[in-house]
Design a protein around this motif. Sequence first.
Motif, PDB file in Angstrom:
ATOM      1  N   VAL A   1       3.806  13.854 -12.345  1.00 30.46           N
ATOM      2  CA  VAL A   1       4.259  13.887 -13.736  1.00 30.46           C
ATOM      3  C   VAL A   1       3.129  14.359 -14.645  1.00 30.46           C
ATOM      4  N   ARG A   2       1.921  13.810 -14.428  1.00 32.18           N
ATOM      5  CA  ARG A   2       0.765  14.219 -15.230  1.00 32.18           C
ATOM      6  C   ARG A   2       0.535  15.721 -15.131  1.00 32.18           C
ATOM      7  N   ASN A   3       0.605  16.266 -13.924  1.00 33.42           N
ATOM      8  CA  ASN A   3       0.324  17.689 -13.734  1.00 33.42           C
ATOM      9  C   ASN A   3       1.460  18.580 -14.228  1.00 33.42           C
ATOM     10  N   ALA A   4       2.643  18.013 -14.354  1.00 30.79           N
ATOM     11  CA  ALA A   4       3.762  18.786 -14.888  1.00 30.79           C
ATOM     12  C   ALA A   4       3.680  18.951 -16.403  1.00 30.79           C
ATOM     13  N   VAL A   5       2.989  18.026 -17.073  1.00 29.75           N
ATOM     14  CA  VAL A   5       2.985  18.046 -18.541  1.00 29.75           C
ATOM     15  C   VAL A   5       1.604  18.274 -19.133  1.00 29.75           C
ATOM     16  N   TRP A   6       0.558  18.341 -18.285  1.00 31.96           N
ATOM     17  CA  TRP A   6      -0.799  18.412 -18.828  1.00 31.96           C
ATOM     18  C   TRP A   6      -1.615  19.436 -18.058  1.00 31.96           C
ATOM     19  N   ARG A   7      -2.414  20.192 -18.759  1.00 31.58           N
ATOM     20  CA  ARG A   7      -3.326  21.150 -18.152  1.00 31.58           C
ATOM     21  C   ARG A   7      -4.740  20.893 -18.654  1.00 31.58           C
ATOM     22  N   PRO A   8      -5.758  21.086 -17.800  1.00 34.47           N
ATOM     23  CA  PRO A   8      -5.684  21.589 -16.435  1.00 34.47           C
ATOM     24  C   PRO A   8      -5.175  20.528 -15.471  1.00 34.47           C
ATOM     25  N   PRO A   9      -4.682  20.942 -14.314  1.00 36.74           N
ATOM     26  CA  PRO A   9      -4.186  19.962 -13.346  1.00 36.74           C
ATOM     27  C   PRO A   9      -5.317  19.146 -12.729  1.00 36.74           C
ATOM     28  N   PHE A  10      -4.988  17.956 -12.276  1.00 40.64           N
ATOM     29  CA  PHE A  10      -5.911  17.120 -11.517  1.00 40.64           C
ATOM     30  C   PHE A  10      -5.219  16.844 -10.181  1.00 40.64           C
ATOM     31  N   VAL A  11      -5.646  17.540  -9.151  1.00 40.98           N
ATOM     32  CA  VAL A  11      -5.001  17.422  -7.843  1.00 40.98           C
ATOM     33  C   VAL A  11      -5.594  16.236  -7.096  1.00 40.98           C
ATOM     34  N   MET A  12      -4.779  15.230  -6.860  1.00 42.84           N
ATOM     35  CA  MET A  12      -5.165  14.084  -6.045  1.00 42.84           C
ATOM     36  C   MET A  12      -3.907  13.392  -5.580  1.00 42.84           C
ATOM     37  N   TYR A  13      -3.501  13.698  -4.342  1.00 41.95           N
ATOM     38  CA  TYR A  13      -2.288  13.130  -3.782  1.00 41.95           C
ATOM     39  C   TYR A  13      -2.616  12.475  -2.443  1.00 41.95           C
ATOM     40  N   TYR A  14      -2.041  11.302  -2.206  1.00 43.48           N
ATOM     41  CA  TYR A  14      -2.314  10.565  -0.976  1.00 43.48           C
ATOM     42  C   TYR A  14      -1.338  10.897   0.153  1.00 43.48           C
ATOM     43  N   ARG A  15      -0.088  11.130  -0.167  1.00 43.99           N
ATOM     44  CA  ARG A  15       0.941  11.156   0.861  1.00 43.99           C
ATOM     45  C   ARG A  15       1.107  12.483   1.608  1.00 43.99           C
ATOM     46  N   PRO A  16       0.778  13.654   1.054  1.00 42.04           N
ATOM     47  CA  PRO A  16       1.046  14.896   1.790  1.00 42.04           C
ATOM     48  C   PRO A  16       0.168  15.104   3.027  1.00 42.04           C
ATOM     49  N   ASN A  17      -0.930  14.380   3.138  1.00 41.67           N
ATOM     50  CA  ASN A  17      -1.891  14.636   4.214  1.00 41.67           C
ATOM     51  C   ASN A  17      -1.691  13.651   5.362  1.00 41.67           C
TER      52      ASN A  17
ATOM     53  N   ALA B   1       0.822  -1.213   0.000  1.00 37.18           N
ATOM     54  CA  ALA B   1       0.000   0.000   0.000  1.00 37.18           C
ATOM     55  C   ALA B   1       0.859   1.267   0.000  1.00 37.18           C
ATOM     56  N   TYR B   2       1.960   1.246   0.749  1.00 39.26           N
ATOM     57  CA  TYR B   2       2.852   2.416   0.798  1.00 39.26           C
ATOM     58  C   TYR B   2       3.388   2.733  -0.593  1.00 39.26           C
ATOM     59  N   TRP B   3       3.901   1.718  -1.258  1.00 40.57           N
ATOM     60  CA  TRP B   3       4.512   1.948  -2.564  1.00 40.57           C
ATOM     61  C   TRP B   3       3.470   2.218  -3.643  1.00 40.57           C
ATOM     62  N   ALA B   4       2.275   1.670  -3.477  1.00 38.77           N
ATOM     63  CA  ALA B   4       1.199   1.992  -4.414  1.00 38.77           C
ATOM     64  C   ALA B   4       0.831   3.462  -4.313  1.00 38.77           C
ATOM     65  N   ALA B   5       0.718   3.971  -3.081  1.00 34.44           N
ATOM     66  CA  ALA B   5       0.395   5.387  -2.888  1.00 34.44           C
ATOM     67  C   ALA B   5       1.517   6.268  -3.399  1.00 34.44           C
ATOM     68  N   ALA B   6       2.764   5.871  -3.123  1.00 36.28           N
ATOM     69  CA  ALA B   6       3.900   6.651  -3.605  1.00 36.28           C
ATOM     70  C   ALA B   6       3.931   6.670  -5.133  1.00 36.28           C
ATOM     71  N   GLY B   7       3.667   5.524  -5.756  1.00 39.21           N
ATOM     72  CA  GLY B   7       3.636   5.463  -7.211  1.00 39.21           C
ATOM     73  C   GLY B   7       2.519   6.299  -7.805  1.00 39.21           C
ATOM     74  N   PHE B   8       1.353   6.249  -7.159  1.00 36.75           N
ATOM     75  CA  PHE B   8       0.218   7.051  -7.643  1.00 36.75           C
ATOM     76  C   PHE B   8       0.549   8.532  -7.583  1.00 36.75           C
ATOM     77  N   ASP B   9       1.116   8.973  -6.455  1.00 35.57           N
ATOM     78  CA  ASP B   9       1.452  10.391  -6.320  1.00 35.57           C
ATOM     79  C   ASP B   9       2.478  10.821  -7.364  1.00 35.57           C
ATOM     80  N   LEU B  10       3.453   9.955  -7.634  1.00 40.43           N
ATOM     81  CA  LEU B  10       4.456  10.273  -8.640  1.00 40.43           C
ATOM     82  C   LEU B  10       3.828  10.421 -10.013  1.00 40.43           C
ATOM     83  N   VAL B  11       2.938   9.493 -10.356  1.00 41.44           N
ATOM     84  CA  VAL B  11       2.253   9.575 -11.651  1.00 41.44           C
ATOM     85  C   VAL B  11       1.452  10.873 -11.754  1.00 41.44           C
TER      86      VAL B  11
END
Length: 228
Positions: A178-194, A165-175
């Motif tokens: 990357v998606r938000n760095a190259v594509w607009r509009p952004p889609f904000v959904m991160y598991y680990r910062p909270n 689960a830890y690495w799945a969340a880390a992988g999701f956040d990384l994806v």
Amino acid sequence: MFSPQGPTLRELAVQALSSVERGYDLLAPKFDLTPFRTPDSILDATAEALSGLGPFGAGLDVCCGTGAGLGVLAKVCDGGITGVDFSAGMLAQARAAHPAASFVRADARALPFAEGFDVAVSFGALGHFLPAERPALFEGIFRALRPGGVFALALGSPPPVTSVAYWAAAGFDLVMRVRNAVWRPPFVMYYRPNQLPEVSADLRAAGFTVRTVPGIVLATKSDQPDRR
């Protein structure tokens, strides 16, 4: 797991390449058939935690989505219950599921309420707010509650670094980054910062007294009138 009646891979891809609002408008009709819906076990645990503090009068479900949290409020409130979300599609589904509730379309970072509720809940939405946006979210919830009101936030413990689960969340956040760095509009959904320490600190900064039970943060507004 996804239900066979849930969204297809193509539908999920289209949603992921949309804005948060548009993505949830598209996902809304099938949202409850996905793993993204808050599990009943978390909803039941929140209702149990709140039942020992109530009964409450009016209740507010912040970022209500299709309305799973409204069922929790219906169990602990003897007044009206309200759902707020900025996705029209999700609100349409919530209205159909909870016709007795009231609904408001609004951005949770600028909630249009002032001391109108005795309890507020939120499920599965915190990842849609960047850490810098949490203060506005929590300050709005603080304003929405009457003195003595309680905000219940489902926030599970972080999985151990050795877990899948830890690495799945880390992988999701990384994806997502990357998606938000190259594509607009952004889609904000991160598991680990909270994480609990940071979330609790922001709640206290907003004026809440914070305590936790397993998986749930219970933040209480002082029973003295807010004079800030």
